[in-house]
Structures are given as structure tokens and as C-alpha cells.
Design a protein around this motif. Sequence first.
Motif, short mmCIF file in Angstrom:
data_model
loop_
_atom_site.label_atom_id
_atom_site.label_comp_id
_atom_site.label_asym_id
_atom_site.label_seq_id
_atom_site.Cartn_x
_atom_site.Cartn_y
_atom_site.Cartn_z
N UNK A 88 0.81 -1.21 0.00
CA UNK A 88 0.00 0.00 0.00
C UNK A 88 0.84 1.26 0.00
N UNK A 89 0.16 2.37 -0.24
CA UNK A 89 0.82 3.68 -0.27
C UNK A 89 0.75 4.34 1.10
N UNK A 90 1.91 4.80 1.56
CA UNK A 90 1.95 5.56 2.80
C UNK A 90 1.35 6.94 2.50
N UNK A 91 0.46 7.38 3.37
CA UNK A 91 -0.24 8.64 3.14
C UNK A 91 -1.62 8.42 2.56
N UNK A 92 -1.90 7.19 2.16
CA UNK A 92 -3.23 6.85 1.63
C UNK A 92 -3.75 5.59 2.32
N UNK A 93 -3.02 4.47 2.15
CA UNK A 93 -3.42 3.19 2.74
C UNK A 93 -2.78 2.96 4.11
N UNK A 97 3.34 5.83 10.90
CA UNK A 97 3.74 4.83 11.90
C UNK A 97 3.74 3.43 11.29
N UNK A 98 2.76 3.12 10.46
CA UNK A 98 2.73 1.81 9.79
C UNK A 98 3.87 1.69 8.79
N UNK A 99 4.21 2.78 8.13
CA UNK A 99 5.37 2.78 7.24
C UNK A 99 6.66 2.56 8.01
N UNK A 100 6.77 3.20 9.18
CA UNK A 100 7.93 3.04 10.05
C UNK A 100 8.09 1.57 10.43
N UNK A 101 6.99 0.92 10.83
CA UNK A 101 7.04 -0.50 11.19
C UNK A 101 7.41 -1.37 9.99
N UNK A 102 6.93 -1.00 8.80
CA UNK A 102 7.30 -1.74 7.58
C UNK A 102 8.81 -1.63 7.34
N UNK A 146 9.46 7.65 7.80
CA UNK A 146 9.19 6.23 7.49
C UNK A 146 10.50 5.44 7.52
N UNK A 147 11.51 5.91 6.82
CA UNK A 147 12.79 5.19 6.71
C UNK A 147 13.53 5.18 8.05
N UNK A 148 13.16 6.07 8.97
CA UNK A 148 13.74 6.02 10.32
C UNK A 148 13.53 4.66 10.97
N UNK A 149 12.48 3.94 10.61
CA UNK A 149 12.27 2.60 11.15
C UNK A 149 13.45 1.69 10.86
N UNK A 180 7.59 -0.13 1.27
CA UNK A 180 8.94 0.42 1.26
C UNK A 180 9.89 -0.60 0.64
N UNK A 181 10.97 -0.09 0.07
CA UNK A 181 12.09 -0.93 -0.38
C UNK A 181 13.35 -0.21 0.04
N UNK A 182 14.28 -0.97 0.61
CA UNK A 182 15.51 -0.37 1.13
C UNK A 182 16.71 -1.20 0.72
N UNK A 183 17.74 -0.52 0.25
CA UNK A 183 19.02 -1.17 -0.04
C UNK A 183 20.09 -0.52 0.82
#
Length: 190
Positions: A88-93, A97-102, A146-149, A180-183
Amino acid sequence: MKNLILSLLILLFAFGCQKSNEHTHDVPEQEIEVLYDYDVEDKIASMGIQLVEPAAPVANYVNAVRTGNLIFMAGKGPSLPEGGYVTGKVGEDLTIEEGYEAAKLVAAAQLSALKAEIGDLNKVVRIVKVLGMVNCTSDFGNQPEVINGFSDTMVEVFGERGKHARAAVGMGSLPRSIAVEIEMIVEVQD
């Protein structure tokens, strides 16, 4: 006379190489520096993070590439323990905080893939660079939160060695609608 000089040079060269090789055997192996005053993998377990065998890539790439003491980790998404991903999209879905957990779930996935690559997470010298991508609406501007998670998890695990250079950017979409995707790039001991 030239043959005599050439023969002497060859003997001197051969003797020098032999001496040089003998000398290297006398040098004791360099001790590996202990980087942490705690066991990194015990710390990870105490945080409730379970390291798992990373899934094989689904396309024509690998989870990690090593060059010298640097490990370049492929992008990972937020894998759920029960299977599937946070989508889902952060800011919509999803909320910030949910993005941080992701992003914290991505940290667990990256730690698992890194362990599979280097065998012992106590060898991590530094988390060097992180690129965090957030699937978000076009007007969303809190990608760093979000990426702070992910970043907070790396610092909790590795202390000062977990602090890294970073980019946190918004994306119109990510593969399979992951949130999210992180490298990351990691420096390790030999």
C-alpha cells in the motif's frame, strides 16, 4: 662475461625471492579486531528480530555483491513473518507509523541477507549507506520519518557503527505494491 653477470643476477633474484617467501611465513597472522563489547546476534535476538534464511531472488540478480570490504545489498521489501508483504501507499493506505514498522521489517530482512552473505554479523565495521524508497502519494513529504524505522534499527543493533549516510525518497509505485524498499552498503572485516 655477460653470461656470468646474467647468471649472478638470476641467482640473486632467486635467492631474494626465496628469502622473501620464508620471511612471510615467520610473520604471525594479524588478529581480527573485536568491534563490539557485545554479541551483535544476541542483541538482535533480544530485540525480538528473528534472522531467517533469505529467499532466493525472483529475477536475474543476487541478494548481495561483495567487492573488497564492501557489501552492496539488493533492495528488500517488508516481509511479514506469516508470509507476504506490507503493501500500500503511505499517506493513503498506511500511516507514517505503519510505514515506520514496515521499514523495521525491511531491517530484519536485510540483516538476514547480510548474515547469509558474511556468516557473522559481528564482522560489520559500519553501515555505510542506505537508500530508502517509500511507496507514497505524490503529496506525501514524510519519507524520512518512514525510513527512520530502518535507520533506528541499524543504530540499535550496531551502535555508532550503525549510523549511515542515507537518502529517503518517495516513489509513485514499488514492485508488487510493497510499502517500502531499502538497499544498503555495508563495510565488513575480512
